[in-house]
Write an enzyme that holds these catalytic residues in place. Structure first.
Site, PDB file in Angstrom:
ATOM      1  N   ALA A  57      -1.080   2.287 -10.413  1.00 42.27           N
ATOM      2  CA  ALA A  57      -0.505   1.036 -10.902  1.00 42.27           C
ATOM      3  C   ALA A  57      -1.468  -0.074 -10.519  1.00 42.27           C
ATOM      4  O   ALA A  57      -2.226   0.050  -9.542  1.00 42.27           O
ATOM      5  CB  ALA A  57       0.863   0.822 -10.264  1.00 42.27           C
ATOM      6  N   GLY A  93       0.094   5.900  -9.432  1.00 42.82           N
ATOM      7  CA  GLY A  93       0.715   5.954 -10.759  1.00 42.82           C
ATOM      8  C   GLY A  93      -0.072   6.809 -11.739  1.00 42.82           C
ATOM      9  O   GLY A  93       0.499   7.311 -12.706  1.00 42.82           O
ATOM     10  N   GLU A  99       0.971  10.267 -11.008  1.00 45.71           N
ATOM     11  CA  GLU A  99       2.351  10.370 -11.521  1.00 45.71           C
ATOM     12  C   GLU A  99       2.370  10.485 -13.047  1.00 45.71           C
ATOM     13  O   GLU A  99       3.178  11.227 -13.610  1.00 45.71           O
ATOM     14  CB  GLU A  99       3.162   9.154 -11.050  1.00 45.71           C
ATOM     15  CG  GLU A  99       3.410   9.192  -9.548  1.00 45.71           C
ATOM     16  CD  GLU A  99       3.941   7.868  -9.001  1.00 45.71           C
ATOM     17  OE1 GLU A  99       3.312   6.822  -9.234  1.00 45.71           O
ATOM     18  OE2 GLU A  99       4.992   7.892  -8.325  1.00 45.71           O
ATOM     19  N   GLU A 129      -0.092   5.675  -1.810  1.00 50.52           N
ATOM     20  CA  GLU A 129       0.775   4.498  -1.674  1.00 50.52           C
ATOM     21  C   GLU A 129       1.075   4.108  -0.237  1.00 50.52           C
ATOM     22  O   GLU A 129       1.170   2.917   0.080  1.00 50.52           O
ATOM     23  CB  GLU A 129       2.104   4.728  -2.421  1.00 50.52           C
ATOM     24  CG  GLU A 129       2.005   4.609  -3.926  1.00 50.52           C
ATOM     25  CD  GLU A 129       1.619   5.900  -4.617  1.00 50.52           C
ATOM     26  OE1 GLU A 129       1.146   6.827  -3.933  1.00 50.52           O
ATOM     27  OE2 GLU A 129       1.806   5.996  -5.838  1.00 50.52           O
TER      28      GLU A 129
HETATM   29  N1  DAK Z   1      -5.315  -1.550  -9.463  1.00 56.05           N
HETATM   30  C1  DAK Z   1      -6.106  -2.604  -9.802  1.00 56.05           C
HETATM   31  N2  DAK Z   1      -7.438  -2.535  -9.835  1.00 56.05           N
HETATM   32  C2  DAK Z   1      -8.021  -1.390  -9.508  1.00 56.05           C
HETATM   33  C3  DAK Z   1      -7.271  -0.247  -9.127  1.00 56.05           C
HETATM   34  C4  DAK Z   1      -5.848  -0.363  -9.123  1.00 56.05           C
HETATM   35  N3  DAK Z   1      -5.040   0.657  -8.817  1.00 56.05           N
HETATM   36  N4  DAK Z   1      -8.149   0.739  -8.832  1.00 56.05           N
HETATM   37  C5  DAK Z   1      -9.388   0.246  -9.034  1.00 56.05           C
HETATM   38  N5  DAK Z   1      -9.316  -1.035  -9.429  1.00 56.05           N
HETATM   39  C6  DAK Z   1     -10.426  -1.938  -9.747  1.00 56.05           C
HETATM   40  C7  DAK Z   1     -11.158  -2.368  -8.493  1.00 56.05           C
HETATM   41  O1  DAK Z   1     -10.497  -3.474  -7.891  1.00 56.05           O
HETATM   42  C8  DAK Z   1     -12.514  -2.764  -9.057  1.00 56.05           C
HETATM   43  O2  DAK Z   1     -12.408  -4.042  -9.648  1.00 56.05           O
HETATM   44  P1  DAK Z   1     -13.594  -5.120  -9.472  1.00 56.05           P
HETATM   45  O3  DAK Z   1     -13.787  -5.264  -8.018  1.00 56.05           O
HETATM   46  O4  DAK Z   1     -14.784  -4.489 -10.174  1.00 56.05           O
HETATM   47  O5  DAK Z   1     -13.076  -6.346 -10.154  1.00 56.05           O
HETATM   48  C9  DAK Z   1     -12.711  -1.763 -10.183  1.00 56.05           C
HETATM   49  O6  DAK Z   1     -11.416  -1.233 -10.489  1.00 56.05           O
HETATM   50  C10 DAK Z   1     -13.599  -0.589  -9.770  1.00 56.05           C
HETATM   51  O7  DAK Z   1     -13.064  -0.043  -8.578  1.00 56.05           O
HETATM   52  P2  DAK Z   1     -13.932   0.153  -7.237  1.00 56.05           P
HETATM   53  O8  DAK Z   1     -15.059  -0.815  -7.176  1.00 56.05           O
HETATM   54  O9  DAK Z   1     -12.987   0.177  -6.108  1.00 56.05           O
HETATM   55  O10 DAK Z   1     -14.542   1.603  -7.497  1.00 56.05           O
HETATM   56  P3  DAK Z   1     -14.946   2.683  -6.409  1.00 56.05           P
HETATM   57  O11 DAK Z   1     -15.680   3.750  -7.141  1.00 56.05           O
HETATM   58  O12 DAK Z   1     -15.633   2.049  -5.236  1.00 56.05           O
HETATM   59  O13 DAK Z   1     -13.569   3.281  -5.882  1.00 56.05           O
HETATM   60  C11 DAK Z   1     -11.308   4.137  -6.103  1.00 56.05           C
HETATM   61  C12 DAK Z   1     -12.720   3.981  -6.752  1.00 56.05           C
HETATM   62  C13 DAK Z   1     -10.392   4.769  -7.167  1.00 56.05           C
HETATM   63  C14 DAK Z   1     -11.413   5.100  -4.916  1.00 56.05           C
HETATM   64  C15 DAK Z   1     -10.815   2.768  -5.648  1.00 56.05           C
HETATM   65  O14 DAK Z   1     -10.922   1.853  -6.753  1.00 56.05           O
HETATM   66  C16 DAK Z   1      -9.385   2.779  -5.201  1.00 56.05           C
HETATM   67  O15 DAK Z   1      -9.079   3.204  -4.099  1.00 56.05           O
HETATM   68  N6  DAK Z   1      -8.503   2.241  -6.045  1.00 56.05           N
HETATM   69  C17 DAK Z   1      -7.087   2.100  -5.723  1.00 56.05           C
HETATM   70  C18 DAK Z   1      -6.419   3.436  -5.771  1.00 56.05           C
HETATM   71  C19 DAK Z   1      -4.969   3.333  -5.388  1.00 56.05           C
HETATM   72  O16 DAK Z   1      -4.637   2.954  -4.265  1.00 56.05           O
HETATM   73  N7  DAK Z   1      -4.139   3.678  -6.323  1.00 56.05           N
HETATM   74  C20 DAK Z   1      -2.699   3.651  -6.124  1.00 56.05           C
HETATM   75  C21 DAK Z   1      -2.214   2.315  -6.531  1.00 56.05           C
HETATM   76  S1  DAK Z   1      -0.547   2.119  -5.986  1.00 56.05           S
HETATM   77  C22 DAK Z   1       6.482   1.053  -7.820  1.00 56.05           C
HETATM   78  C23 DAK Z   1       5.826   1.131  -8.994  1.00 56.05           C
HETATM   79  C24 DAK Z   1       4.584   1.729  -9.025  1.00 56.05           C
HETATM   80  C25 DAK Z   1       3.991   2.209  -7.910  1.00 56.05           C
HETATM   81  C26 DAK Z   1       4.683   2.099  -6.718  1.00 56.05           C
HETATM   82  C27 DAK Z   1       5.932   1.531  -6.672  1.00 56.05           C
HETATM   83  N8  DAK Z   1       7.769   0.420  -7.809  1.00 56.05           N
HETATM   84  C28 DAK Z   1       7.975  -0.746  -8.591  1.00 56.05           C
HETATM   85  C29 DAK Z   1       8.804   0.950  -6.992  1.00 56.05           C
HETATM   86  C30 DAK Z   1       2.685   2.737  -7.975  1.00 56.05           C
HETATM   87  C31 DAK Z   1       1.785   2.432  -7.045  1.00 56.05           C
HETATM   88  C32 DAK Z   1       0.385   2.770  -7.194  1.00 56.05           C
HETATM   89  O17 DAK Z   1      -0.075   3.412  -8.110  1.00 56.05           O
END
Ligand code: DAK
Length: 260
Positions: A66, A111, A114, A134
């Site tokens: 997400a 997400g 998921e 998360e």
């Molecule tokens: N959201 C927004 N931007 C994201 C992103 C994300 N999930 N993942 C990557 N990006 C963006 C980065 O900020 C970066 O943007 P700029 O800095 O270039 O502007 C760009 O994509 C490239 O990413 P990186 O520079 O970080 O690339 P790397 O190769 O260094 O790293 C990575 C790749 C996938 C390991 C890293 O980007 C990362 O850790 N990303 C976040 C992964 C993550 O934590 N995903 C889970 C998100 S939480 C709910 C509803 C939904 C959810 C929960 C509750 N309720 C309402 C109850 C769901 C939650 C989630 O999915």
């Protein structure tokens, strides 16, 4: 079909749905989820489409989760609405009558994992990475991760992945049963299309009844599950596809299914 964050391409009887926000690794914001819901709704009713493939744009990510930037300042009410929206869209994918295959071409985190899990099955490229990170953001999964991961890989493995937020590679995902196959990156889409094409050659009513029977049967006990299968089997005998499929076998030719 014209959307801001999603591409839809048709090849033969298969629709390829690509989450198209590569600058943020295809992260899901509110608008993208709304569009995804609309696409699934349209494809469900599209008689030219038998199978749906979901993938991510670019060569780095399927969906990296997400959209954290979007979620950061949500109020509790907005967060709840976002969760309800995502769950509604993901459930509509799971409950779509047609098969949906995830072609996981890179990061499938939060997400994104998921989204892959609500598809009927998953094929991954060697670049794929899976995880539910998360807890590292101080939240629980919100789009069904705790439920579908436990059902797919068992509660023990699911809890390890959920509690640690650990990311696993494609080979480990294959080992624990999260994906069905791992390919070279360039082979992923040809392989998924080949499988989709194989499915398209079959009787589509039977394929859809199989999907419904597995989905419903997994929610119940074996006796009820077998009764669900018996109903599906009986229903096939009201279709032209059953007559044609069996006649073609006896006439030693390929069947010409019409989906009726
Ligand atoms: N959201 C927004 N931007 C994201 C992103 C994300 N999930 N993942 C990557 N990006 C963006 C980065 O900020 C970066 O943007 P700029 O800095 O270039 O502007 C760009 O994509 C490239 O990413 P990186 O520079 O970080 O690339 P790397 O190769 O260094 O790293 C990575 C790749 C996938 C390991 C890293 O980007 C990362 O850790 N990303 C976040 C992964 C993550 O934590 N995903 C889970 C998100 S939480 C709910 C509803 C939904 C959810 C929960 C509750 N309720 C309402 C109850 C769901 C939650 C989630 O999915």
């Amino acid at each position: 079909m014209d959307f801001q964050n999603i591409l839809v391409e048709k090849k033969d009887k298969t629709a390829i749905v690509t989450i198209n926000r590569p600058k943020v690794l295809n992260a899901l914001n509110h608008e993208t989820l709304v569009e995804l819901g609309e696409v699934i709704h349209l494809l469900e009713r599209d008689d030219e489409v038998d199978v749906v493939i979901i993938t991510g744009a670019g060569d780095k990510a399927f969906v990296a989760g997400a959209d954290i930037a979007y979620m950061q300042n949500l109020t509790a009410i907005e967060g709840r609405a976002f969760g309800i929206l995502g769950n509604k869209v993901f459930r509509s994918i799971e409950q779509m009558s047609k098969p949906v295959i995830a072609a996981v071409n890179g990061f499938a985190l939060g997400g994104g994992c998921e989204l892959a899990m609500c598809c009927d099955f998953r094929l991954a490229s060697k670049r794929a990475r899976f995880g539910q990170p998360e807890v590292g953001l101080g939240i629980t999964p919100g789009f069904g991760g705790t439920q579908r991961l436990a059902r797919l890989v068992g509660p023990g493995m699911a809890k390890q992945l959920l509690f640690t937020g650990q990311t696993i590679d494609a080979e480990e995902a294959l080992r624990i049963g999260l994906v069905n196959m791992v390919t070279e990156p360039e082979d992923l889409m040809p392989k998924v299309l080949e499988i989709a094409n194989t499915i398209s050659q079959k009787g589509q009513l039977a394929v859809r009844l199989c999907k419904a029977a597995v989905n419903e049967g997994m929610q119940t006990d074996i006796d009820r599950g077998i009764a669900i299968e018996a109903d599906a089997f009986g229903l096939c005998f009201s279709t032209s596809d059953q007559k044609e499929g069996m006649l073609a076998f006896l006439e030693k030719r390929q069947p010409r299914f019409t989906g009726r």
